[in-house]
Scaffold this motif. Structure first.
Motif, mmCIF file in Angstrom:
data_model
loop_
_atom_site.group_PDB
_atom_site.id
_atom_site.type_symbol
_atom_site.label_atom_id
_atom_site.label_comp_id
_atom_site.label_asym_id
_atom_site.label_seq_id
_atom_site.Cartn_x
_atom_site.Cartn_y
_atom_site.Cartn_z
ATOM 1 N N PRO A 117 36.008 45.546 37.682
ATOM 2 C CA PRO A 117 37.017 44.726 36.887
ATOM 3 C C PRO A 117 38.240 44.591 37.765
ATOM 4 C CG PRO A 117 36.851 46.931 36.007
ATOM 5 C CD PRO A 117 35.650 46.723 36.975
ATOM 6 N N ALA A 118 38.362 45.134 39.125
ATOM 7 C CA ALA A 118 39.423 44.970 40.006
ATOM 8 C C ALA A 118 39.702 43.752 40.430
ATOM 9 C CB ALA A 118 39.119 46.055 41.367
ATOM 10 N N PHE A 119 41.008 43.386 40.463
ATOM 11 C CA PHE A 119 41.245 42.084 41.098
ATOM 12 C C PHE A 119 40.832 40.908 40.439
ATOM 13 C CE2 PHE A 119 41.381 45.159 44.427
ATOM 14 C CZ PHE A 119 42.496 45.874 44.351
ATOM 15 N N PRO A 120 40.966 40.715 39.016
ATOM 16 C CA PRO A 120 40.548 39.342 38.618
ATOM 17 C C PRO A 120 41.558 38.272 39.033
ATOM 18 C CG PRO A 120 41.566 40.738 36.935
ATOM 19 C CD PRO A 120 41.720 41.604 38.324
ATOM 20 N N GLY A 121 40.841 36.961 38.496
ATOM 21 C CA GLY A 121 41.971 35.969 38.674
ATOM 22 C C GLY A 121 42.075 35.554 39.961
ATOM 23 N N LEU A 122 43.228 34.763 40.416
ATOM 24 C CA LEU A 122 43.190 34.079 41.659
ATOM 25 C C LEU A 122 43.320 34.860 42.642
ATOM 26 C CD1 LEU A 122 45.258 31.021 40.594
ATOM 27 C CD2 LEU A 122 42.977 30.813 41.002
ATOM 28 N N HIS A 123 43.130 34.686 43.868
ATOM 29 C CA HIS A 123 43.512 35.078 45.258
ATOM 30 C C HIS A 123 42.948 36.710 45.111
ATOM 31 C CE1 HIS A 123 45.624 31.718 45.745
ATOM 32 N NE2 HIS A 123 46.545 31.833 44.964
ATOM 33 N N ALA A 124 41.881 37.074 44.853
ATOM 34 C CA ALA A 124 41.370 38.277 44.749
ATOM 35 C C ALA A 124 41.256 39.130 45.893
ATOM 36 C CB ALA A 124 39.810 38.274 44.033
ATOM 37 N N VAL A 125 40.906 38.412 47.143
ATOM 38 C CA VAL A 125 40.800 39.123 48.388
ATOM 39 C C VAL A 125 42.372 39.462 48.923
ATOM 40 C CG1 VAL A 125 40.230 38.686 50.930
ATOM 41 C CG2 VAL A 125 38.812 37.875 49.164
ATOM 42 N N GLU A 126 43.064 38.421 48.692
ATOM 43 C CA GLU A 126 44.599 38.926 48.952
ATOM 44 C C GLU A 126 45.179 40.045 48.274
ATOM 45 O OE1 GLU A 126 44.006 34.618 50.140
ATOM 46 O OE2 GLU A 126 43.469 35.863 48.654
ATOM 47 N N GLN A 127 44.930 39.883 46.965
ATOM 48 C CA GLN A 127 45.008 41.099 45.824
ATOM 49 C C GLN A 127 44.535 42.309 46.463
ATOM 50 O OE1 GLN A 127 44.611 40.986 41.599
ATOM 51 N NE2 GLN A 127 44.098 38.692 41.949
ATOM 52 N N ALA A 128 43.329 42.630 47.005
ATOM 53 C CA ALA A 128 42.847 43.700 47.408
ATOM 54 C C ALA A 128 43.490 44.225 48.511
ATOM 55 C CB ALA A 128 41.362 43.534 47.727
ATOM 56 N N LEU A 129 43.881 43.329 49.582
ATOM 57 C CA LEU A 129 44.338 43.680 50.670
ATOM 58 C C LEU A 129 45.756 44.051 50.626
ATOM 59 C CD1 LEU A 129 43.599 40.636 52.864
ATOM 60 C CD2 LEU A 129 42.954 43.085 53.458
ATOM 61 N N ALA A 130 46.548 43.385 49.510
ATOM 62 C CA ALA A 130 47.967 43.802 49.298
ATOM 63 C C ALA A 130 48.004 45.574 48.498
ATOM 64 C CB ALA A 130 48.740 42.809 48.178
ATOM 65 N N TYR A 131 46.828 45.546 47.852
ATOM 66 C CA TYR A 131 46.582 46.826 47.152
ATOM 67 C C TYR A 131 46.403 48.111 47.997
ATOM 68 C CZ TYR A 131 46.110 49.881 43.115
ATOM 69 O OH TYR A 131 46.143 50.918 41.908
ATOM 70 N N GLY A 132 45.793 47.757 49.226
ATOM 71 C CA GLY A 132 45.259 48.849 50.192
ATOM 72 C C GLY A 132 44.038 49.294 49.851
ATOM 73 N N ALA A 133 43.392 48.346 49.221
ATOM 74 C CA ALA A 133 41.954 48.673 48.941
ATOM 75 C C ALA A 133 41.082 48.917 50.395
ATOM 76 C CB ALA A 133 41.152 47.660 48.196
#
Length: 208
Positions: A117-133
């Motif tokens: 369930p991490a990073f649902p919705g749009l721009h998931a790859v960008e979300q992961a990078l911004a979060y520092g995953a």
């Protein structure tokens, strides 16, 4: 045994659509065939791919309907006329309503470029990078009425490199998508995907 007839819904370039189609075309014993592309954005790249691959296209403009439900009722009529067995969402950028969900209950699959369930919705790859995953990945799941919230069928992870950007990470994510999604679609067409609440079992595995 007759092949299962699949409709793929896409809104964008259609790379996952092509991966699912190509996997079935390469394998004479494929248990499914892609019988229709449904595209809600006339002019999208997926339509050009469908024309090249010889897949019929149903291109519609949702805004020309009075409601999302009216739009989906029209789509459901088209799917039934074409004898569609199940639906594969591939970059389809719309939340589905109960009209489609009820007509194809537990017969709609989706792919998402994160480990839900991490990073649902749009721009998931960008979300992961911004979060520092440190780990990214791909999820194939059943579709329900929420945002990427359906029961998970399959997942695969990959490492996020220290110097990754969306431009370097997403192509590696797509490599996984284009391998994992056709395998799940095949298993589903072979009736090997069992759903029990939130738990999903793929009998015999995916062979990857």
């Amino acid at each position: 045994m007759a092949k299962k007839r699949v409709a793929v819904f896409a809104s964008g370039s259609g790379s996952n659509f092509e991966a699912v189609v190509s996997a079935s075309v390469r394998d004479a014993a494929s248990p499914y065939e892609v019988a229709l592309l449904v595209c809600d954005k006339p002019g999208a790249g997926a339509i050009e791919r469908a024309e090249r691959l010889g897949v019929p296209v149903y291109a519609v403009r949702p805004k020309s309907y009075a409601s999302r439900e009216a739009y989906e009722a029209d789509v459901v009529r088209e799917l039934r006329e074409r004898g569609i067995d199940f639906i594969v969402l591939a970059g389809y950028m719309r939340l589905v309503t109960s009209v489609l969900l009820d007509a194809f209950e537990n017969r709609i699959l989706n792919i998402h470029p994160s480990l839900l369930p991490a990073f649902p919705g749009l721009h998931a790859v960008e979300q992961a990078l911004a979060y520092g995953a440190k780990v990214a990945g791909v999820t194939v799941h059943f579709v329900d009425g929420g945002m990427d919230s359906g029961a998970i069928i399959a997942q695969e992870a990959l490492a996020v490199l220290p110097d990754d950007t969306a431009d370097t990470l997403y192509p590696r994510v797509q490599v996984i998508e284009h391998r994992l999604y056709p395998a799940v679609v095949r298993a589903f067409a072979e009736d090997r995907v069992r759903l029990d609440g939130r738990r999903v079992v793929v009998e015999g595995g995916l062979g990857l």
